[in-house]
Design a protein around this motif. Structure first.
Motif, mmCIF file in Angstrom:
data_model
loop_
_atom_site.group_PDB
_atom_site.id
_atom_site.type_symbol
_atom_site.label_atom_id
_atom_site.label_comp_id
_atom_site.label_asym_id
_atom_site.label_seq_id
_atom_site.Cartn_x
_atom_site.Cartn_y
_atom_site.Cartn_z
ATOM 1 N N ALA A 215 0.555 -1.306 0.080
ATOM 2 C CA ALA A 215 0.357 -0.222 0.064
ATOM 3 C C ALA A 215 1.072 1.411 0.208
ATOM 4 O O ALA A 215 0.520 2.310 -1.119
ATOM 5 C CB ALA A 215 -0.838 0.194 1.370
ATOM 6 N N ALA A 216 1.933 1.061 0.180
ATOM 7 C CA ALA A 216 2.526 2.445 1.074
ATOM 8 C C ALA A 216 3.484 2.702 -0.341
ATOM 9 O O ALA A 216 3.407 3.934 -0.761
ATOM 10 C CB ALA A 216 3.645 2.290 1.941
ATOM 11 N N PHE A 217 3.777 1.790 -1.703
ATOM 12 C CA PHE A 217 4.644 2.132 -2.044
ATOM 13 C C PHE A 217 2.918 2.238 -3.239
ATOM 14 O O PHE A 217 3.771 2.434 -4.594
ATOM 15 C CB PHE A 217 5.435 0.718 -3.317
ATOM 16 C CG PHE A 217 6.655 0.854 -1.979
ATOM 17 C CD1 PHE A 217 7.898 1.639 -2.334
ATOM 18 C CD2 PHE A 217 6.821 -0.183 -1.125
ATOM 19 C CE1 PHE A 217 8.354 2.122 -1.232
ATOM 20 C CE2 PHE A 217 8.302 -0.278 -0.708
ATOM 21 C CZ PHE A 217 9.104 0.556 -1.162
ATOM 22 N N ASP A 218 2.007 2.103 -3.259
ATOM 23 C CA ASP A 218 0.800 2.176 -4.078
ATOM 24 C C ASP A 218 0.459 3.763 -4.284
ATOM 25 O O ASP A 218 -0.214 4.598 -4.783
ATOM 26 C CB ASP A 218 -0.049 1.090 -3.952
ATOM 27 C CG ASP A 218 -1.339 1.132 -4.949
ATOM 28 O OD1 ASP A 218 -0.285 1.354 -5.944
ATOM 29 O OD2 ASP A 218 -2.510 1.652 -5.191
ATOM 30 N N ARG A 219 1.570 4.083 -3.069
ATOM 31 C CA ARG A 219 0.974 5.647 -3.063
ATOM 32 C C ARG A 219 1.704 6.872 -4.385
ATOM 33 O O ARG A 219 2.684 6.546 -4.214
ATOM 34 C CB ARG A 219 0.954 6.244 -1.472
ATOM 35 C CG ARG A 219 0.721 5.728 -0.136
ATOM 36 C CD ARG A 219 1.921 6.365 0.784
ATOM 37 N NE ARG A 219 0.035 6.946 2.075
ATOM 38 C CZ ARG A 219 -0.659 7.647 2.388
ATOM 39 N NH1 ARG A 219 -0.430 8.550 1.470
ATOM 40 N NH2 ARG A 219 -1.337 7.355 3.213
ATOM 41 N N PRO A 220 1.211 7.740 -4.795
ATOM 42 C CA PRO A 220 1.694 8.607 -5.555
ATOM 43 C C PRO A 220 2.588 9.400 -5.006
ATOM 44 O O PRO A 220 3.969 9.230 -5.854
ATOM 45 C CB PRO A 220 0.716 9.186 -5.641
ATOM 46 C CG PRO A 220 -0.702 9.446 -5.384
ATOM 47 C CD PRO A 220 -0.877 8.374 -3.967
ATOM 48 N N GLU A 221 3.067 10.071 -3.322
ATOM 49 C CA GLU A 221 4.474 10.418 -3.105
ATOM 50 C C GLU A 221 5.456 9.274 -3.067
ATOM 51 O O GLU A 221 6.770 9.446 -2.710
ATOM 52 C CB GLU A 221 3.729 10.562 -1.276
ATOM 53 C CG GLU A 221 2.621 11.141 -1.273
ATOM 54 C CD GLU A 221 1.641 10.839 -1.044
ATOM 55 O OE1 GLU A 221 1.126 8.936 -1.556
ATOM 56 O OE2 GLU A 221 0.806 10.689 0.540
ATOM 57 N N ALA A 222 4.957 7.603 -2.998
ATOM 58 C CA ALA A 222 6.538 6.501 -3.056
ATOM 59 C C ALA A 222 7.799 7.181 -4.260
ATOM 60 O O ALA A 222 8.119 7.276 -3.928
ATOM 61 C CB ALA A 222 5.905 4.864 -3.674
ATOM 62 N N GLU A 223 6.870 7.172 -4.975
ATOM 63 C CA GLU A 223 7.775 7.998 -6.222
ATOM 64 C C GLU A 223 8.741 9.107 -5.374
ATOM 65 O O GLU A 223 10.331 8.761 -5.931
ATOM 66 C CB GLU A 223 7.827 7.620 -7.686
ATOM 67 C CG GLU A 223 6.921 6.797 -8.566
ATOM 68 C CD GLU A 223 6.605 6.849 -9.805
ATOM 69 O OE1 GLU A 223 7.075 7.657 -10.611
ATOM 70 O OE2 GLU A 223 5.398 6.948 -10.040
ATOM 71 N N ALA A 224 8.664 9.868 -5.251
ATOM 72 C CA ALA A 224 9.579 11.495 -4.500
ATOM 73 C C ALA A 224 10.317 10.449 -3.459
ATOM 74 O O ALA A 224 11.766 10.810 -3.522
ATOM 75 C CB ALA A 224 8.152 12.599 -4.450
ATOM 76 N N ALA A 225 9.537 10.263 -2.385
ATOM 77 C CA ALA A 225 10.146 9.621 -1.165
ATOM 78 C C ALA A 225 11.247 8.860 -1.530
ATOM 79 O O ALA A 225 12.106 8.638 -0.892
ATOM 80 C CB ALA A 225 8.938 8.762 -0.201
ATOM 81 N N ALA A 226 11.328 7.971 -2.166
ATOM 82 C CA ALA A 226 12.270 6.917 -2.627
ATOM 83 C C ALA A 226 13.287 7.068 -4.114
ATOM 84 O O ALA A 226 13.931 6.170 -3.870
ATOM 85 C CB ALA A 226 11.254 4.922 -3.016
#
Length: 316
Positions: A215-226
């Motif tokens: 679920a965390a990596f499905d968030r739109p924020e995941a690409e920027a955060a990671a």
């Protein structure tokens, strides 16, 4: 249960933190410089926020509204820094026992910590004779012997090469199963996929989550955060068997048979398949003459895609 909410300002850097987790392993995940270590230091009591509140297992450790701040040494939180910080003039045994001796603990669980982390052959060595991975294991053992109710691991695999990282990961699997709850700081997807029960994304001056890895990596924020260049999906599966002749392992993904490179994992054990969107190909007809290991003809939902790599999860 760990509940954290705070506004932190350090020089020109500011970070808004809000998350709650009751998981065995909660990962603070994001690119270098995002503020992951800052959040860990807040929980440990090593820094003070502009305003904030930290509650661990129902005990308020920090409440800026009332002025309460439990000192770091009273929080019973073990902190393992990115560098091992062992005493170079002491043996491994004496490094492990340093905390219990200072606190007056006459019966520290030394044997259990040594067995958990595979330190039996290292006890009489000095830190200078240890590899990077061995030194990290000793540092974790030293923190465990303080009997913490929460263990913070700040990038424990940072600076280790692939072989050394592979050596220490099984001990982290064991620690996740048999040790105290862990707050784990990492910017490496493979570590999070293997270890995390909940993921807190840290990026753009704030946190998101805590949620299961998929679920965390499905968030739109995941690409920027990671710092990712493409979305990821993480799927839980079970090893169904091996085909040594074909150098492959068969994985059952909720009834879908999936092939991976050969893994040293016993049938029946759980694994996680991590999918990079760049490794997904779509075809309107059955493709021929291609090198894909997995060709699936049934319609796929967004969380079912071809694999990039597989990581073992060493506990239920």
């Amino acid at each position: 249960m760990l509940d954290v909410s705070a506004h932190i300002v350090r020089d020109a850097f500011s970070l808004d933190v809000t998350f709650s987790s009751d998981a065995r392993i909660t990962c603070l995940f994001g690119r270098s410089g995002a503020g992951k270590t800052t959040v860990a230091e807040l929980v440990a009591g090593l820094i003070r926020p502009v305003r904030g509140r930290v509650v661990l297992d129902g005990e308020v450790l920090l409440d800026s509204g009332t002025g309460l701040s439990v000192p770091a040494w009273k929080r019973r939180i073990g902190y393992v820094f990115q560098d091992a910080r062992l005493f170079p003039h002491m043996s491994v045994r004496d490094n492990l026992l340093y905390g219990p001796r200072r606190s007056g603990d006459l019966h520290p669980p030394l044997d259990q910590a040594v067995a958990l982390l595979g330190l039996e052959a290292l006890l009489e060595r000095r830190p200078g004779a240890l590899s990077g991975g061995e030194a990290r294991r000793v540092a974790i053992g030293r923190a465990l012997l303080t009997r913490p109710r929460l263990l913070i691991l700040d990038e424990p695999l940072a600076g280790l090469d692939g072989a050394r990282r592979g050596d220490i990961l099984p001990y982290l699997d064991r620690l996740a199963r048999d040790g105290p709850p862990i707050l784990y700081v990492s910017h490496a997807v493979e570590e999070v996929a293997r270890l995390a029960d909940r993921v807190v994304l840290v990026g753009d001056g704030r946190t998101s989550g805590a949620e299961p890895p998929d679920a965390a990596f499905d968030r739109p924020e995941a690409e920027a955060a990671a710092g990712l260049s493409a979305p990821l999906s993480i799927l839980d599966g079970t090893v169904a068997g091996h085909d040594p002749a074909g150098d492959a392992t068969r994985i059952d993904l909720a009834g879908i048979l999936f092939l991976s490179p050969l893994l040293g994992v016993a049938p029946g054990e759980r694994v996680r398949v991590v999918v990079d969107a760049r490794d997904v190909a779509l075809a309107l007809t059955d493709p021929a003459g291609v090198s894909f290991q997995n060709r699936l003809s049934r319609p796929w939902s967004p969380d079912r895609r071809a694999n990039n790599w597989v990581s073992r999860r060493g506990r239920e």
